[in-house]
Design a protein around this motif. Structure first.
Motif, PDB file in Angstrom:
ATOM      1  N   PHE A  39     -71.119 -15.404  82.719  1.00  0.00           N
ATOM      2  CA  PHE A  39     -72.113 -15.963  83.577  1.00  0.00           C
ATOM      3  C   PHE A  39     -72.935 -17.014  83.041  1.00  0.00           C
ATOM      4  N   LYS A 140     -60.807 -19.016  85.623  1.00  0.00           N
ATOM      5  CA  LYS A 140     -61.359 -19.526  87.108  1.00  0.00           C
ATOM      6  C   LYS A 140     -59.840 -19.758  88.016  1.00  0.00           C
ATOM      7  N   SER A 149     -57.938 -12.116  93.311  1.00  0.00           N
ATOM      8  CA  SER A 149     -59.469 -11.527  92.886  1.00  0.00           C
ATOM      9  C   SER A 149     -59.389 -10.113  93.792  1.00  0.00           C
ATOM     10  N   ALA A 202     -68.227  -8.330  89.898  1.00  0.00           N
ATOM     11  CA  ALA A 202     -69.112  -9.317  89.844  1.00  0.00           C
ATOM     12  C   ALA A 202     -68.405 -10.661  89.615  1.00  0.00           C
ATOM     13  N   ILE A 203     -67.662 -10.409  88.362  1.00  0.00           N
ATOM     14  CA  ILE A 203     -66.859 -11.601  87.859  1.00  0.00           C
ATOM     15  C   ILE A 203     -65.847 -12.316  88.805  1.00  0.00           C
ATOM     16  N   TYR A 206     -67.475 -13.822  91.488  1.00  0.00           N
ATOM     17  CA  TYR A 206     -67.940 -15.031  91.429  1.00  0.00           C
ATOM     18  C   TYR A 206     -67.036 -16.109  91.523  1.00  0.00           C
ATOM     19  N   SER A 209     -65.531 -16.294  95.452  1.00  0.00           N
ATOM     20  CA  SER A 209     -66.669 -16.667  96.428  1.00  0.00           C
ATOM     21  C   SER A 209     -67.064 -18.185  96.206  1.00  0.00           C
ATOM     22  N   LEU A 211     -68.556 -19.613  94.099  1.00  0.00           N
ATOM     23  CA  LEU A 211     -69.954 -19.552  93.328  1.00  0.00           C
ATOM     24  C   LEU A 211     -69.731 -20.084  92.013  1.00  0.00           C
ATOM     25  N   GLY A 212     -68.715 -19.885  91.181  1.00  0.00           N
ATOM     26  CA  GLY A 212     -68.432 -20.187  90.151  1.00  0.00           C
ATOM     27  C   GLY A 212     -67.558 -21.487  89.857  1.00  0.00           C
ATOM     28  N   TYR A 215     -68.558 -23.623  86.938  1.00  0.00           N
ATOM     29  CA  TYR A 215     -69.393 -23.085  86.049  1.00  0.00           C
ATOM     30  C   TYR A 215     -69.170 -23.357  84.542  1.00  0.00           C
TER      31      TYR A 215
END
Ligand code: HEM
Ligand code: FES
Lengths: 215, 251
Positions: A39, A140, A149, A202-203, A206, A209, A211-212, A215
């Motif tokens: 994160f 990722k 996931s 959440a990982i 992340y 979705s 979002l990451g 990252y």
């Protein structure tokens, strides 16, 4: 030999389950702590991974230790399950469970085997990525895949269910049951599984979705 | 006061090694003031008059203190009411037209002798292996010569309330006898007179419990929920501690 006698007894087996369960929970805590770097940034995570693998002996020893603990937990868990099925099983025409919320306790061996399946896929996946890819990118790569996931999140649900009985059960096995602490224990038995579900989930979310993505 | 009509399905088995099966009986005009065993008495009178074999079931005091009675009614040991033995269960807990499936307490360690009658001598053997004080603890002591905190005495009394009916084993999904054994170990390990043999007792009683073919506890809590004497699983936690301590030093 007393240790042999101890682990052959019904209570001894339970204590092996509880000690190995506790050690697995402690491992999950360190694993969560390390993964928290995700994160922060891919760089932070890679730095953590590099630091860990600069100590190959430590990684090997911890890995082997964990394997032994897991084998104990699984071996004794399956042994208890088979013995109990032979001693109890479905022996009535009508089986009524008086205790409410017994779903988690009834499904311990099954949630356990789901966790095992997850562990095999998880460990195999991260040890057999493309040779030129760093682990921070591999996370990722894998978790951006919707179904990969989804499988992770599903497995974390199984883990949460396992611990929603297991955490309390472990303390009861250790002999910790006192009116002064029982309310707190009941709360922890919700908080601990929920924490692992939310954190590890959440990982996966992340990356799932998007979002990451950078990252 | 009212009367209800019942449809009974009762496990009938001639002897330990013969195959058993459910038989169906219709029973009319059962007073709701009756106890469950009185209802079975009415059935047996009817069967006897018809020249049929009455249903064998265990009972003695019929006031909830001896631990002889007990069957599984619709899947629940001692029936639907909490904290009562079968003999203290009253028919007002049932409705007109109800079907009651009545089965013996089942466990690998409790062979069925006949119908609803089981052999619980496995419990006796657990007691014989350590559920007593055999060292000389002297003559009757003066009152309060050995101070025991009231709370400790209460815990020992709570454990000693166990009447050994076997409902814990019957209701346990694993057929474990941990609630019974833990109550019997607790009532002695809490008191001064029980200290001398404390560790050996825990080791021996658990060894006998395992040998008799009971299952392993997985903390399902069904035993506590059906126990007519409300024996708490706190006793099981205590037994786990007692056993661990004993195994580490004298096992
Ligand atoms: C990270 C993974 C795992 C953790 C943290 C964990 C944790 C626990 C804990 C704390 C208990 C309670 C122990 C007790 O009742 O005293 C337990 C019980 C159990 N676990 Fe696991 N476990 C894990 C993986 C597994 C796996 C892979 C299996 C595979 C079969 C498994 C099977 C069982 C079974 C059958 C029980 C019930 C044992 C009983 O109550 O007699 N667990 N687990
Ligand atoms: S007959 Fe004595 S407890 Fe029921």
């Amino acid at each position: 030999m007393w240790p042999i006698k101890f682990i052959s007894s019904s209570i001894g087996k339970k204590i092996i389950m509880a000690v190995s369960g506790l050690l697995l929970i402690l491992f999950l805590c360190t694993h969560a702590l390390g993964n928290a770097a995700i994160f922060v940034s891919s760089h932070a995570f890679q730095t953590y991974a590099n630091a860990l693998h600069s100590l190959p002996v430590v990684v090997l020893l911890f890995g082997l230790g964990l394997l032994v603990i897991l084998l104990f937990h699984i071996g004794f868990g399956i042994n208890l399950f088979l013995q109990n099925r032979a001693a109890g099983g479905n022996r009535y025409a009508i089986n009524t469970r008086v205790v409410k919320n017994s779903f988690a306790s009834k499904t311990m061996p099954y949630t356990g085997l789901l966790i095992l399946l997850f562990i095999i896929i998880h460990v195999f996946g991260f040890n057999n990525g493309p040779a030129d890819m760093e682990v921070s990118q591999l996370v990722k790569e894998y978790l951006s895949n919707f179904f990969y996931s989804l499988f992770y999140i599903f497995s974390f649900c199984a883990l949460a269910l396992h611990l929603s009985h297991g955490f309390w059960s472990m303390l009861q096995t250790f002999g910790i049951n006192h009116p002064r602490y029982n309310n707190g224990i009941a709360k922890l038995t919700l908080i601990v599984p929920a924490f692992f579900l939310v954190f590890f989930g959440a990982i996966a979310l992340y990356f799932m979705s998007g979002l990451g993505a950078s990252y | 006061m009212s009367d209800i009509d019942l449809n009974l399905q009762i496990w009938r088995q001639k002897k330990s090694d013969s195959p058993g099966a459910f038989e169906t009986y219709a029973l009319d005009k059962i007073s709701t003031e009756m106890s469950f065993l009185e209802m079975l008495d009415v059935l047996n009178e009817k069967l006897t008059k018809q020249g049929l074999d009455p249903v064998a079931f265990d009972h003695d005091c019929r006031e909830g203190i001896c631990g002889m009675c007990g069957t599984v009614v619709n899947g629940v040991a001692h029936g639907p009411e909490k904290e009562v033995t079968l003999c203290q269960l009253h028919m007002r807990n049932f409705k007109d037209g109800d079907t009651l499936v009545i089965e013996p307490f089942r466990s690998r360690a409790f062979p069925i002798r006949k119908d609803l009658l089981i052999d619980r001598s496995a419990f006796d053997r657990i007691i014989q292996s350590g559920g007593y004080v055999s060292v000389n603890t002297g003559g009757t002591p003066d009152g309060n010569a050995i101070p025991i905190p009231a709370q400790t005495a209460e815990l020992a009394m709570d454990a000693a309330a166990c009447i050994g009916c076997g409902a814990c084993v019957a209701s346990c999904p694993n057929g474990a006898a941990m609630l019974f054994t833990s109550a019997k170990v607790s009532q002695l390990c809490l008191l001064p007179q029980g200290q001398t043999e404390r560790k050996q007792r825990a080791l021996d009683m658990v060894a006998t419990m395992d040998k008799e073919g009971f299952g392993n506890c997985t903390n399902e809590r069904e035993c506590e929920a059906v126990c007519p004497k409300s024996i708490s699983i706190r006793n099981i936690a205590r037994l786990n501690r007692e056993y661990l301590m004993a195994a580490l030093s004298e096992g």
